[in-house]
Enzyme design. Structure first.
Site, PDB file in Angstrom:
ATOM      1  N   ASP A   1     -12.781  19.162   4.038  1.00  0.00           N
ATOM      2  CA  ASP A   1     -12.993  19.227   2.587  1.00  0.00           C
ATOM      3  C   ASP A   1     -14.134  20.156   2.196  1.00  0.00           C
ATOM      4  OD1 ASP A   1     -10.992  17.220   2.302  1.00  0.00           O
ATOM      5  OD2 ASP A   1     -12.516  15.754   2.871  1.00  0.00           O
TER       6      ASP A   1
ATOM      7  N   LYS B   1     -11.958  24.824   1.863  1.00  0.00           N
ATOM      8  CA  LYS B   1     -11.331  25.851   2.700  1.00  0.00           C
ATOM      9  C   LYS B   1     -10.181  26.539   1.973  1.00  0.00           C
ATOM     10  CE  LYS B   1     -10.495  23.071   6.252  1.00  0.00           C
ATOM     11  NZ  LYS B   1     -11.250  21.845   5.919  1.00  0.00           N
TER      12      LYS B   1
ATOM     13  N   GLY C   1      -5.140  18.835   2.806  1.00  0.00           N
ATOM     14  CA  GLY C   1      -4.853  19.071   1.386  1.00  0.00           C
ATOM     15  C   GLY C   1      -5.701  20.246   0.944  1.00  0.00           C
ATOM     16  N   HIS C   2      -5.119  21.440   0.956  1.00  0.00           N
ATOM     17  CA  HIS C   2      -5.888  22.635   0.581  1.00  0.00           C
ATOM     18  C   HIS C   2      -5.642  22.926  -0.895  1.00  0.00           C
ATOM     19  CE1 HIS C   2      -5.867  23.874   5.089  1.00  0.00           C
ATOM     20  NE2 HIS C   2      -6.748  22.942   4.798  1.00  0.00           N
TER      21      HIS C   2
ATOM     22  N   GLN D   1      -8.536  20.717   8.735  1.00  0.00           N
ATOM     23  CA  GLN D   1      -9.595  19.797   9.205  1.00  0.00           C
ATOM     24  C   GLN D   1     -10.804  20.626   9.675  1.00  0.00           C
ATOM     25  OE1 GLN D   1      -6.162  18.957  10.338  1.00  0.00           O
ATOM     26  NE2 GLN D   1      -6.191  17.920   8.387  1.00  0.00           N
TER      27      GLN D   1
HETATM   28  P1  IMP Z   1      -5.959  11.524  10.602  1.00  0.00           P
HETATM   29  O1  IMP Z   1      -6.103  12.998  10.765  1.00  0.00           O
HETATM   30  O2  IMP Z   1      -5.066  11.137   9.455  1.00  0.00           O
HETATM   31  O3  IMP Z   1      -5.578  10.840  11.878  1.00  0.00           O
HETATM   32  O4  IMP Z   1      -7.396  10.928  10.204  1.00  0.00           O
HETATM   33  C1  IMP Z   1      -8.498  10.874  11.123  1.00  0.00           C
HETATM   34  C2  IMP Z   1      -9.810  11.126  10.383  1.00  0.00           C
HETATM   35  O5  IMP Z   1      -9.847  12.480   9.935  1.00  0.00           O
HETATM   36  C3  IMP Z   1      -9.986  10.263   9.119  1.00  0.00           C
HETATM   37  O6  IMP Z   1     -11.368   9.973   8.985  1.00  0.00           O
HETATM   38  C4  IMP Z   1      -9.541  11.189   8.000  1.00  0.00           C
HETATM   39  O7  IMP Z   1     -10.127  10.858   6.767  1.00  0.00           O
HETATM   40  C5  IMP Z   1     -10.043  12.531   8.525  1.00  0.00           C
HETATM   41  N1  IMP Z   1      -9.249  13.672   8.017  1.00  0.00           N
HETATM   42  C6  IMP Z   1      -8.031  14.066   8.431  1.00  0.00           C
HETATM   43  N2  IMP Z   1      -7.622  15.151   7.752  1.00  0.00           N
HETATM   44  C7  IMP Z   1      -8.613  15.455   6.902  1.00  0.00           C
HETATM   45  C8  IMP Z   1      -8.796  16.509   5.944  1.00  0.00           C
HETATM   46  O8  IMP Z   1      -7.953  17.380   5.744  1.00  0.00           O
HETATM   47  N3  IMP Z   1      -9.985  16.479   5.256  1.00  0.00           N
HETATM   48  C9  IMP Z   1     -10.943  15.539   5.491  1.00  0.00           C
HETATM   49  N4  IMP Z   1     -10.807  14.551   6.366  1.00  0.00           N
HETATM   50  C10 IMP Z   1      -9.661  14.510   7.077  1.00  0.00           C
END
Ligand code: IMP
Length: 442
Positions: free
Chosen positions: A9, A12, A36-37, A217
């Site tokens: 977040d 990006k 979510g870009h 991420q």
């Molecule tokens: P997962 O990727 O859904 O398995 O989530 C694992 C961890 O990564 C959690 O704490 C999510 O909130 C975080 N996370 C996954 N994708 C994003 C992203 O695009 N932005 C911020 N945090 C993310």
């Protein structure tokens, strides 16, 4: 290539969109619908979850790359939605090697995080529940289904049966027959977008075309080098971007790290500079800090230079983009964390403690920099017209401190959500004196 340098977040989407203007291919290299870009176009706001932001630019190919786990039903919706809004200006390409994320994975993801929470509420990861971990687990178990398998009924059926046998503890899975036929159907509809990506990118580079790797991420969420187990299940680092695209390291000419002027995190896990009181509420409100995928309020805090130095070393950053500097405008002073004090009285400056528990016990030591003025309309206008020379001196000093502390030059500065609210700073006349961390000298 471009990678996130904090917990995700960092804004990006806006920077990828800005840079994609000069690219021929823009490739998402990992993750799936957890991302979510957000991109503010003149026609409205777009949030891309599985498509690369290249799809928004005429003449650009936006690739959902080999390292991704693609949810076929929702990527199809994403394509149709952009078409409906007249925003699909570029070309969509989906890697035939990307893995298919299934509804089964979403159910399993929720089951796993609920299990953790029941055993220990502090231990829940707070995943996005989009099925990311289970989809990558099935890839590693080698009964994953790839996009290329969607038109191979025998492979599809065999792998679904293996997966279902391994998931007999889960309730409410959709019947295999129904899922297999829905997958074959969606596979047919997505077929016009499916490509063998690697040779296309190799040929493009050989022709001298520009390829941009778009990392979803961020460094601190990396499966191996992030705050394990509070991480995602992919490798959102520069090394991961190569594995996720099929490009060799010898083709990389720059690694841009994207970081916000402060810090946020969604989900569980240690966050040394988190502010749970008024300051955190201020950052959340002014920065609009709510998850673009899940709508969850983001945890907020100050810029952590220990983690940024770590991300710089881990990724081999050659430049930084600092976003959302306008959010801090009007503060009297801006704290930045320069080191941690650990419970045993040792200090930490540029490594990530291996245990999440140890990071949770780190005490941030702050340097308080003078604040800069609010970003009122006149200042924005001057920045648009005059560029970097219109930056307030105290903001310049903040950026200089980041350069001094990380050894990485700041190349881009974001001061608002719009496409044109990005400044390119002139390249510093510098000499790199050490591995990513030493000072730059003029
Ligand atoms: P997962 O990727 O859904 O398995 O989530 C694992 C961890 O990564 C959690 O704490 C999510 O909130 C975080 N996370 C996954 N994708 C994003 C992203 O695009 N932005 C911020 N945090 C993310």
């Amino acid at each position: 290539m471009e990678v996130g340098a904090q917990f995700g977040d960092e804004g990006k989407g806006k920077i990828f969109d800005f840079l994609s203007a000069d690219a021929k291919y823009v490739v998402r290299t990992g993750g799936g619908p957890n991302a979510g870009h957000t991109i503010h176009l003149p026609q409205g706001v777009v949030v891309l979850h599985q498509l690369s932001c290249g799809v928004l630019r005429r003449g650009v190919v936006g690739v959902s790359g080999p390292g991704m786990v693609v949810q076929p039903f929702s990527i199809e919706e994403e394509i149709r939605e952009l078409e409906r809004r007249g925003l699909l200006q570029g070309e969509v390409a989906i890697s035939d090697r990307a893995h298919v994320l299934l509804p089964v994975h979403e159910i399993e993801d929720a089951w796993q995080d609920d299990l953790r929470a029941r055993r220990n509420p502090e231990g829940a990861l707070g995943t996005t529940r989009r099925g990311i971990g289970p989809a990558y687990s099935d890839r590693a178990a080698r009964w994953g289904i790839r996009i290329a398998d969607l038109d191979r009924p025998a492979v599809l059926r065999e792998n679904l049966e293996l997966m279902y046998a391994a998931k007999s503890h889960l309730a409410n899975l959709p019947p295999i027959d129904e899922l297999a036929s829905r997958l074959a159907e969606v596979g047919g509809r997505l077929a016009p977008y499916v490509r063998s990506i690697e040779p296309i990118l190799w040929d493009a580079l050989a022709r001298g075309e520009r390829v941009l790797l778009e990392g979803a991420q961020s460094a601190l969420l990396d499966l191996d080098f992030g705050t394990y187990p509070f991480v995602t299940s992919s490798h959102p680092t520069s090394a991961g971007a190569l594995v996720g695209s099929g490009l060799p390291p010898t083709e990389v000419d720059s690694v841009l790290g994207i970081a916000k002027a402060y810090a946020t995190r969604v989900g569980g896990g240690p966050f040394p500079t988190e502010e749970t009181g008024e300051a955190g509420e201020f950052l959340r409100r002014v920065g609009g800090e709510r998850g673009a995928t899940t709508g969850r309020a983001r945890r907020c805090g100050w810029l952590d230079l220990v983690l940024l130095r770590y991300a710089a070393r881990l990724n081999g950053l050659t430049a930084l983009a600092i976003t959302k500097v306008d959010v801090l405008g009007g503060l009297e002073e801006v704290p930045v964390c320069t080191q941690y004090e650990m419970p045993d009285a040792s200090t930490v400056r540029d490594v990530l403690p291996t245990h999440a528990d140890d990071l949770a016990r780190a005490r941030p030591v702050y340097e308080r920099l003078p604040g800069w003025p609010e970003f009122h309309a006149r200042l924005r206008e001057r920045l648009r017209r005059e560029g970097a020379s219109a930056l307030p001196a105290t903001l310049r000093r903040f950026l200089d401190r980041i350069v001094e502390e990380t050894g990485v030059p700041v190349e881009l500065v974001g001061y608002g959500p719009a496409r044109d609210e990005t400044l390119r700073l002139p390249p510093p006349v510098t000499r790199r004196t050490g591995a990513g961390l030493s000072a730059w000298s003029g």
